[in-house]
Design a protein around this motif. Structure first.
Motif, PDB file in Angstrom:
ATOM      1  N   ALA A 239       0.651  -1.117  -0.227  1.00  0.00           N
ATOM      2  CA  ALA A 239      -0.264  -0.166  -0.386  1.00  0.00           C
ATOM      3  C   ALA A 239       1.070   1.751  -0.187  1.00  0.00           C
ATOM      4  N   GLN A 240       0.660   1.906  -0.462  1.00  0.00           N
ATOM      5  CA  GLN A 240       1.170   3.263  -0.699  1.00  0.00           C
ATOM      6  C   GLN A 240      -0.318   4.784  -0.168  1.00  0.00           C
ATOM      7  N   SER A 241       0.536   5.836   0.602  1.00  0.00           N
ATOM      8  CA  SER A 241      -0.459   6.021   1.670  1.00  0.00           C
ATOM      9  C   SER A 241      -0.397   8.173   0.327  1.00  0.00           C
ATOM     10  N   LEU A 242      -1.675   7.744  -0.177  1.00  0.00           N
ATOM     11  CA  LEU A 242      -2.061   9.360  -1.454  1.00  0.00           C
ATOM     12  C   LEU A 242      -3.681   9.959  -0.313  1.00  0.00           C
ATOM     13  N   THR A 270       4.303   1.075 -10.769  1.00  0.00           N
ATOM     14  CA  THR A 270       5.863   0.510 -10.953  1.00  0.00           C
ATOM     15  C   THR A 270       5.918  -0.461  -9.618  1.00  0.00           C
ATOM     16  N   LYS A 271       5.245   0.012  -8.361  1.00  0.00           N
ATOM     17  CA  LYS A 271       6.129  -1.106  -6.994  1.00  0.00           C
ATOM     18  C   LYS A 271       4.287  -1.350  -6.930  1.00  0.00           C
ATOM     19  N   SER A 272       3.499  -1.375  -7.502  1.00  0.00           N
ATOM     20  CA  SER A 272       2.555  -2.481  -7.524  1.00  0.00           C
ATOM     21  C   SER A 272       2.349  -3.996  -7.786  1.00  0.00           C
ATOM     22  N   SER A 273       1.540  -4.569  -7.486  1.00  0.00           N
ATOM     23  CA  SER A 273       1.632  -6.206  -8.399  1.00  0.00           C
ATOM     24  C   SER A 273       0.330  -5.882  -8.411  1.00  0.00           C
ATOM     25  N   THR A 274      -0.216  -5.248  -7.959  1.00  0.00           N
ATOM     26  CA  THR A 274      -2.128  -5.450  -8.270  1.00  0.00           C
ATOM     27  C   THR A 274      -2.495  -4.589  -9.134  1.00  0.00           C
ATOM     28  N   TYR A 275      -1.841  -3.386  -9.686  1.00  0.00           N
ATOM     29  CA  TYR A 275      -2.315  -2.285 -11.285  1.00  0.00           C
ATOM     30  C   TYR A 275      -2.396  -3.218 -11.966  1.00  0.00           C
ATOM     31  N   VAL A 276      -3.410  -2.461 -13.303  1.00  0.00           N
ATOM     32  CA  VAL A 276      -3.733  -3.122 -14.041  1.00  0.00           C
ATOM     33  C   VAL A 276      -4.225  -2.143 -14.485  1.00  0.00           C
ATOM     34  N   GLN A 308     -10.500  -5.098  -4.236  1.00  0.00           N
ATOM     35  CA  GLN A 308     -10.000  -5.356  -5.010  1.00  0.00           C
ATOM     36  C   GLN A 308     -10.951  -4.748  -6.365  1.00  0.00           C
ATOM     37  N   GLY A 309      -9.516  -4.168  -7.019  1.00  0.00           N
ATOM     38  CA  GLY A 309     -10.112  -4.050  -9.119  1.00  0.00           C
ATOM     39  C   GLY A 309     -11.083  -2.972  -8.602  1.00  0.00           C
ATOM     40  N   GLN A 310     -11.277  -1.495  -7.094  1.00  0.00           N
ATOM     41  CA  GLN A 310     -11.055  -0.418  -7.982  1.00  0.00           C
ATOM     42  C   GLN A 310     -10.760   0.601  -9.475  1.00  0.00           C
ATOM     43  N   TYR A 311     -12.096   0.787 -10.121  1.00  0.00           N
ATOM     44  CA  TYR A 311     -11.572   1.368 -10.900  1.00  0.00           C
ATOM     45  C   TYR A 311     -11.572   2.771 -10.532  1.00  0.00           C
ATOM     46  N   PHE A 312     -10.172   3.492 -11.635  1.00  0.00           N
ATOM     47  CA  PHE A 312      -9.974   4.460 -10.826  1.00  0.00           C
ATOM     48  C   PHE A 312      -9.530   5.133 -12.351  1.00  0.00           C
TER      49      PHE A 312
END
Length: 546
Positions: A239-242, A270-276, A308-312
């Motif tokens: 997790a990254q906090s923004l 690039t640091k997240s394994s779940t980004y699509v 999981q898999g939230q669109y943004f």
């Protein structure tokens, strides 16, 4: 207010000329509501501070009676006017056929009216007396609105959640021309008439559901304005906090990703394994500013509650307007029926997946304090308000829109509305905006008020020592006053006896049946947003007022 539309004003915000508005001493410190209320036992967060937002230095805001509505504040408001036009550009189609509650019957007692003119013209005033119309509040708000209260609601696919909402019938005093007398009557009547309310001891004994959490919010302040409230979310694996602006007036989540012209903190995909990345384009227009990028999916947590898999929107380009933003992005909390992405919001997903104990969230917005505000997810915090909650059914599951049946600058409830209109409850907007004809009628109730054209279109001024007291009424449930310290934006100039009003008129670009009710009102009223069933908004008197 949208930070997306703030120009490069941040370096100017430390100006010693910026200060809070003139305090109003002629009215009680707390708002009052006439109408039936309904008590709902809250779910409290298990961990009250799951995230810590980035704190910006709060300005020193003396309240010495000589505070000025300066050029910076005027520019911020003009930017917000453009933002409101863009934000609600599709409201014509969304709200065209909604059914509204009947307009309030005016209460008129020793009414003094004035003619609103430009600031360079004279202001005429005349007094007239009409028969007082006695009002009563005998009907109670319900969790499920009747067919006469709601429109052809655009339904979204969400689970129906049953809520235990025992109603309380309360007999309240008749309207009075003296707000002090009205407040006194309320104080003496409340203890015995509200005996069926849940006590503090009972509330503290309530089981605290695990499916809830609190996000602390930071208030970004400019002079007399609480410009916006923002807080942290977690995104990605790990997790990254923004930080984001939590906005009930929009429905998209967006954050900067690999954005070369973005100045705020960014999400490093690039640091997240779940980004699509979906490859689909994404864009949002905010007045003069805009963001563009691609639609993506990622693991997102709000107050520690995961989706999981939230669109943004993975924003790769921002206009220059964004360079001074204190927050990285925006998290929309309206309904996905108005989302640019066409996808469910994060809160809709939390409800759909059963991650929250309750189908509602609550906002407490502090007044001119960098810290102290909060967003309660799957809960509301009764420590942040007094008395019961009054619920109002939505007229459309697009914006958080309810029937505005009364708008008055007088304690006797004299109505500025000739017909009911839609009120969009919007935590992402700083002030209150109505069609110009309604703003004219509102300020006509304040002797000596006039248009403040020196600041631009839509601004009004009034004598700083006025006895006016602004209020709204929703669904004929009685006047809800909001604080004069929020309505009064400050003096028009050094030594001036005129002050700028926080209710502005928009002559074009806003439907003639729509009012935008922003933070100016919400600082006086704790607000709760419930998406279950046909959906509803709840208000309770904020602790800010004591």
């Amino acid at each position: 207010m949208r930070t997306q539309d703030l120009p490069l004003l941040l370096p100017l915000l430390a100006s010693p000329l910026l200060a809070s508005p003139v305090p109003y001493t002629g009215s009680p410190s707390s708002p009052s509501v006439r109408g039936d209320s309904e008590s709902v036992k809250p779910a409290f967060p298990k961990n009250p501070k799951l995230t810590v937002p980035i704190h910006r230095r709060a300005l020193n805001l003396p309240r010495d009676g000589d505070d000025i509505f300066g050029s910076i504040e005027a520019e911020l408001v003009k930017i917000e006017i453009n933002t409101v036009r863009a934000k609600y550009s599709k409201a014509y189609s969304y709200l065209a056929n909604v059914e509204l509650a009947a307009v309030d019957t005016p209460n008129v007692e020793d009414v003094t009216t004035s003619t609103v003119t430009s600031s360079t013209s004279s202001v005429s005033a005349s007094a007239s007396t009409s028969t007082s119309v006695e009002s009563s509040s005998s009907s109670s708000s319900s969790a499920s609105p009747s067919s006469t209260e709601t429109a052809k609601i655009q339904e979204i696919s969400l689970p129906s959640i049953s809520l235990s909402t025992p109603s309380i019938s309360v007999t309240l005093p008749a309207p009075s021309t003296s707000e002090a007398a009205f407040s006194s009557a309320m104080s003496s009547a409340a203890p015995s008439q509200m005996a069926n309310h849940t006590t503090r001891a009972e509330i503290e004994l309530e089981e605290r559901g695990s499916g809830s959490g609190t996000v602390p919010l930071t208030d970004w302040i400019s002079g007399s304005l609480d410009v916006l409230y923002y807080g942290a979310i977690s995104i990605g694996t790990p997790a990254q906090s923004l930080t984001v602006d939590f906005d009930t007036g929009s429905a998209d989540l967006w954050l900067p990703v690999n954005c070369s012209d973005c100045s705020a903190a960014q999400f490093d995909a690039t640091k997240s394994s779940t980004y699509v990345s979906t490859g689909d384009s994404f864009s949002v227009q905010y007045g003069s500013g805009s963001v563009t990028g691609t639609l993506a999916q990622e693991s997102v947590a709000l107050a520690g509650l995961p989706v999981q898999g939230q669109y943004f929107g993975a924003v790769s380009s921002e206009s220059d307007d964004f360079q001074s933003n204190p927050n990285s992005g925006v998290l929309g909390m309206a309904f996905s029926s108005i989302a640019n992405s066409g996808e469910p919001t994060i809160f809709e997903n939390l409800v759909k997946t059963g991650k929250v104990s309750n189908s509602y969230f609550g906002f407490h917005l502090a007044r001119r304090q960098a810290s102290g505000s909060e967003l309660c997810i799957g809960c509301y915090n009764s420590a942040k308000f007094n008395g019961g909650i009054t619920w109002y059914p939505l007229v459309s599951q697009t914006y958080w829109s309810i029937s505005l049946t009364g708008l008055s600058a007088k304690t006797n409830g004299q109505n500025s509305l000739s017909k009911s209109i839609v009120a969009a409850i919007d935590t992402g907007t700083t002030l209150i905006y109505v069609p110009s004809s309604i703003a004219d009628a509102f300020y006509n109730q304040i002797p000596g008020a006039s248009k403040a054209s020196q600041f631009g279109d839509g601004f009004y001024q009034f004598p700083c020592q006025t006895t006016a007291r602004p209020s709204m009424s929703f669904n004929n449930q009685g006047q809800m006053f909001w604080s004069m310290s929020d309505f009064n934006l400050g003096r028009t100039g050094q030594g001036s006896s005129m002050c700028v009003g926080g209710l502005l008129g928009i002559s074009d670009g806003l439907p003639d049946n729509l009012a935008i009710v922003g933070d100016e009102f919400l600082k006086s009223w704790y607000s709760i947003y419930d998406i279950a069933g046909n959906s509803r908004v709840g208000f309770a008197a904020s602790i800010n007022n004591h």
